[in-house]
Design a protein around this motif. Structure first.
Motif, mmCIF file in Angstrom:
data_model
loop_
_atom_site.group_PDB
_atom_site.id
_atom_site.type_symbol
_atom_site.label_atom_id
_atom_site.label_comp_id
_atom_site.label_asym_id
_atom_site.label_seq_id
_atom_site.Cartn_x
_atom_site.Cartn_y
_atom_site.Cartn_z
ATOM 1 N N ILE A 28 0.856 -1.193 0.000
ATOM 2 C CA ILE A 28 0.000 0.000 0.000
ATOM 3 C C ILE A 28 0.893 1.245 0.000
ATOM 4 C CG2 ILE A 28 -1.841 -1.221 1.255
ATOM 5 C CD1 ILE A 28 -1.072 0.524 3.735
ATOM 6 N N GLY A 29 0.283 2.374 -0.314
ATOM 7 C CA GLY A 29 1.028 3.633 -0.306
ATOM 8 C C GLY A 29 0.534 4.548 -1.410
ATOM 9 N N LEU A 30 1.035 5.767 -1.399
ATOM 10 C CA LEU A 30 0.564 6.766 -2.364
ATOM 11 C C LEU A 30 1.054 6.490 -3.790
ATOM 12 C CD1 LEU A 30 0.712 10.421 -0.980
ATOM 13 C CD2 LEU A 30 -1.251 9.201 -1.904
ATOM 14 N N MET A 31 0.455 7.199 -4.717
ATOM 15 C CA MET A 31 0.872 7.114 -6.117
ATOM 16 C C MET A 31 2.363 7.411 -6.233
ATOM 17 S SD MET A 31 -2.102 9.566 -7.598
ATOM 18 C CE MET A 31 -3.150 10.129 -6.265
ATOM 19 N N SER A 36 3.791 -0.949 -7.577
ATOM 20 C CA SER A 36 3.777 -1.852 -8.738
ATOM 21 C C SER A 36 5.187 -2.356 -9.043
ATOM 22 C CB SER A 36 3.198 -1.139 -9.962
ATOM 23 O OG SER A 36 1.900 -0.687 -9.698
ATOM 24 N N ALA A 37 6.135 -1.442 -9.104
ATOM 25 C CA ALA A 37 7.507 -1.825 -9.487
ATOM 26 C C ALA A 37 8.143 -2.735 -8.432
ATOM 27 C CB ALA A 37 8.350 -0.569 -9.682
ATOM 28 N N ILE A 38 8.064 -2.336 -7.179
ATOM 29 C CA ILE A 38 8.714 -3.111 -6.111
ATOM 30 C C ILE A 38 7.917 -4.388 -5.830
ATOM 31 C CG2 ILE A 38 9.553 -3.012 -3.705
ATOM 32 C CD1 ILE A 38 10.962 -1.080 -5.836
ATOM 33 N N GLY A 39 6.587 -4.303 -6.000
ATOM 34 C CA GLY A 39 5.743 -5.488 -5.810
ATOM 35 C C GLY A 39 6.103 -6.593 -6.790
ATOM 36 N N ASP A 52 -1.571 -6.780 -9.758
ATOM 37 C CA ASP A 52 -1.670 -5.356 -9.474
ATOM 38 C C ASP A 52 -3.150 -4.993 -9.596
ATOM 39 O OD1 ASP A 52 0.265 -2.650 -9.765
ATOM 40 O OD2 ASP A 52 -1.777 -2.429 -10.493
ATOM 41 N N SER A 53 -3.721 -4.450 -8.535
ATOM 42 C CA SER A 53 -5.180 -4.251 -8.562
ATOM 43 C C SER A 53 -5.595 -3.252 -9.640
ATOM 44 C CB SER A 53 -5.715 -3.861 -7.181
ATOM 45 O OG SER A 53 -5.292 -2.574 -6.806
ATOM 46 N N ASP A 54 -4.784 -2.203 -9.865
ATOM 47 C CA ASP A 54 -5.142 -1.244 -10.925
ATOM 48 C C ASP A 54 -5.212 -1.953 -12.290
ATOM 49 O OD1 ASP A 54 -5.415 1.036 -9.354
ATOM 50 O OD2 ASP A 54 -3.346 1.706 -9.661
ATOM 51 N N HIS A 55 -4.224 -2.805 -12.560
ATOM 52 C CA HIS A 55 -4.222 -3.517 -13.846
ATOM 53 C C HIS A 55 -5.407 -4.475 -13.943
ATOM 54 C CE1 HIS A 55 0.364 -2.796 -14.402
ATOM 55 N NE2 HIS A 55 -0.374 -1.741 -14.705
ATOM 56 N N SER A 91 -6.875 -16.202 -3.176
ATOM 57 C CA SER A 91 -5.979 -17.355 -3.348
ATOM 58 C C SER A 91 -4.522 -16.968 -3.161
ATOM 59 C CB SER A 91 -6.219 -18.019 -4.702
ATOM 60 O OG SER A 91 -6.318 -17.043 -5.695
ATOM 61 N N GLY A 92 -4.114 -16.919 -1.914
ATOM 62 C CA GLY A 92 -2.727 -16.586 -1.602
ATOM 63 C C GLY A 92 -1.867 -17.814 -1.588
ATOM 64 N N PRO A 93 -0.573 -17.707 -1.388
ATOM 65 C CA PRO A 93 0.116 -16.435 -1.257
ATOM 66 C C PRO A 93 0.445 -15.791 -2.609
ATOM 67 C CG PRO A 93 1.671 -18.232 -0.971
ATOM 68 C CD PRO A 93 0.328 -18.858 -1.190
ATOM 69 N N ARG A 94 0.258 -14.526 -2.646
ATOM 70 C CA ARG A 94 0.569 -13.714 -3.828
ATOM 71 C C ARG A 94 1.082 -12.381 -3.346
ATOM 72 N NH1 ARG A 94 -5.074 -13.359 -7.104
ATOM 73 N NH2 ARG A 94 -4.844 -15.219 -8.372
ATOM 74 N N VAL A 95 1.714 -11.646 -4.234
ATOM 75 C CA VAL A 95 1.975 -10.242 -3.931
ATOM 76 C C VAL A 95 0.876 -9.439 -4.623
ATOM 77 C CG1 VAL A 95 3.527 -8.272 -4.173
ATOM 78 C CG2 VAL A 95 4.468 -10.561 -3.723
ATOM 79 N N VAL A 96 0.154 -8.644 -3.853
ATOM 80 C CA VAL A 96 -0.925 -7.824 -4.394
ATOM 81 C C VAL A 96 -0.537 -6.350 -4.222
ATOM 82 C CG1 VAL A 96 -3.379 -7.246 -4.282
ATOM 83 C CG2 VAL A 96 -2.628 -9.588 -3.717
ATOM 84 N N SER A 97 -0.215 -5.695 -5.338
ATOM 85 C CA SER A 97 0.031 -4.251 -5.286
ATOM 86 C C SER A 97 -1.292 -3.553 -5.495
ATOM 87 C CB SER A 97 1.030 -3.834 -6.366
ATOM 88 O OG SER A 97 2.297 -4.335 -6.030
ATOM 89 N N THR A 98 -1.601 -2.615 -4.620
ATOM 90 C CA THR A 98 -2.914 -1.979 -4.676
ATOM 91 C C THR A 98 -2.813 -0.585 -5.286
ATOM 92 O OG1 THR A 98 -2.635 -1.076 -2.450
ATOM 93 C CG2 THR A 98 -3.690 -3.233 -2.628
ATOM 94 N N GLY A 99 -3.954 -0.045 -5.664
ATOM 95 C CA GLY A 99 -4.003 1.352 -6.086
ATOM 96 C C GLY A 99 -3.839 2.227 -4.848
#
Ligand SMILES: Nc1ncnc2c1ncn2[C@@H]1O[C@H](COP(=O)(O)OP(=O)(O)OP(=O)(O)O)[C@@H](O)[C@H]1O
Ligand SMILES: O=C(O)C1=C[C@@H](O)[C@@H](O)[C@H](O)C1
Ligand SMILES: [Mg+2]
Length: 192
Positions: A28-31, A36-39, A52-55, A91-99
């Motif tokens: 999580i975190g600001l724009m 996305s990149a580090i995730g 990536d949730s935005d994608h 369905s984890g484990p996954r890395v989920v990058s959020t908006g």
């Protein structure tokens, strides 16, 4: 006689992977914080899938995020974001990058808290501005003074992001360094 076999030390990624267990890693975190990149790079290091949730929102709606905001408004976007993130966490484990706004929505935050270990990529205004000012695709920053808008969002959101289990300072260092810091922070949650 029993023979003592020495185990090689676990790599940082293996330690983090063990600490994560079946949980998702949610960034999580600001724009511009680097979710996305580090995730994506963290998922690769951990050997688990990345989403990536935005994608994913753009994929299921077949619309871009700016078009979704323009056509349906922010409230509808948030409702869709909640549904998408709830499903991605199933369905984890996954890395989920959020908006950037996902964790701020109470409903979405509740799902995230249930569904994974949350890492806040915390950055200062100069770092974020330097990154987001390169592209003008963020609907919330289409204002007269986008830098001031970003600062207002920081002030409003940072107390809420601070509810994350783990905080990593995002700054201008190599992305690999950021990934190592994320992995070390995850690994450390098992040692507390
Ligand atoms: N440590 C870093 N050093 C330099 N550039 C970085 C670093 N981390 C991310 N970036 C760059 O900053 C930009 C924004 O990063 P990214 O898209 O991952 O942010 P985000 O948190 O997903 O933002 P959004 O919420 O808008 O999706 C990208 O161009 C990315 O390559
Ligand atoms: O900070 C926000 O509220 C947003 C961030 C982006 O990731 C997108 O999810 C969208 O532009 C909204
Ligand atoms: Mg992103």
């Amino acid at each position: 006689m029993t023979e003592l076999i020495e185990q090689p030390p676990l790599t940082l990624a293996a330690e983090a992977r063990a600490a994560l267990g079946k949980r998702n890693l949610v960034l999580i975190g600001l724009m511009g914080a680097g979710k996305s990149a580090i995730g994506r790079m963290s998922a690769q290091a951990l050997g688990i899938p990345f989403v990536d949730s935005d994608h994913e929102i753009e994929r299921v709606s077949r619309m871009s995020i700016p078009d979704l905001f323009a056509t349906y408004g922010e409230a509808e976007f948030r409702a869709l974001e909640t549904r998408v993130i709830k499903r991605l966490l199933r369905s984890g484990p996954r890395v989920v990058s959020t908006g950037g706004g996902a964790y701020i929505n109470e409903n979405t935050r509740r799902h995230i808290k249930r569904g994974g270990l949350t890492v806040w990529l915390k950055a200062d205004l100069d770092v974020l501005w330097e990154r987001v000012s390169k592209r003008d695709t963020r609907p919330l920053l289409k204002t007269e003074n986008p830098r001031q808008t970003l600062e207002n969002l920081m002030n409003a959101r940072y107390p809420i992001y601070a509810e994350a289990e783990v905080t990593v300072i995002s700054r201008d260092v190599r992305k690999e360094t950021m990934v190592d810091e994320v992995l070390a922070a995850i690994a450390a949650t098992r040692k507390i």
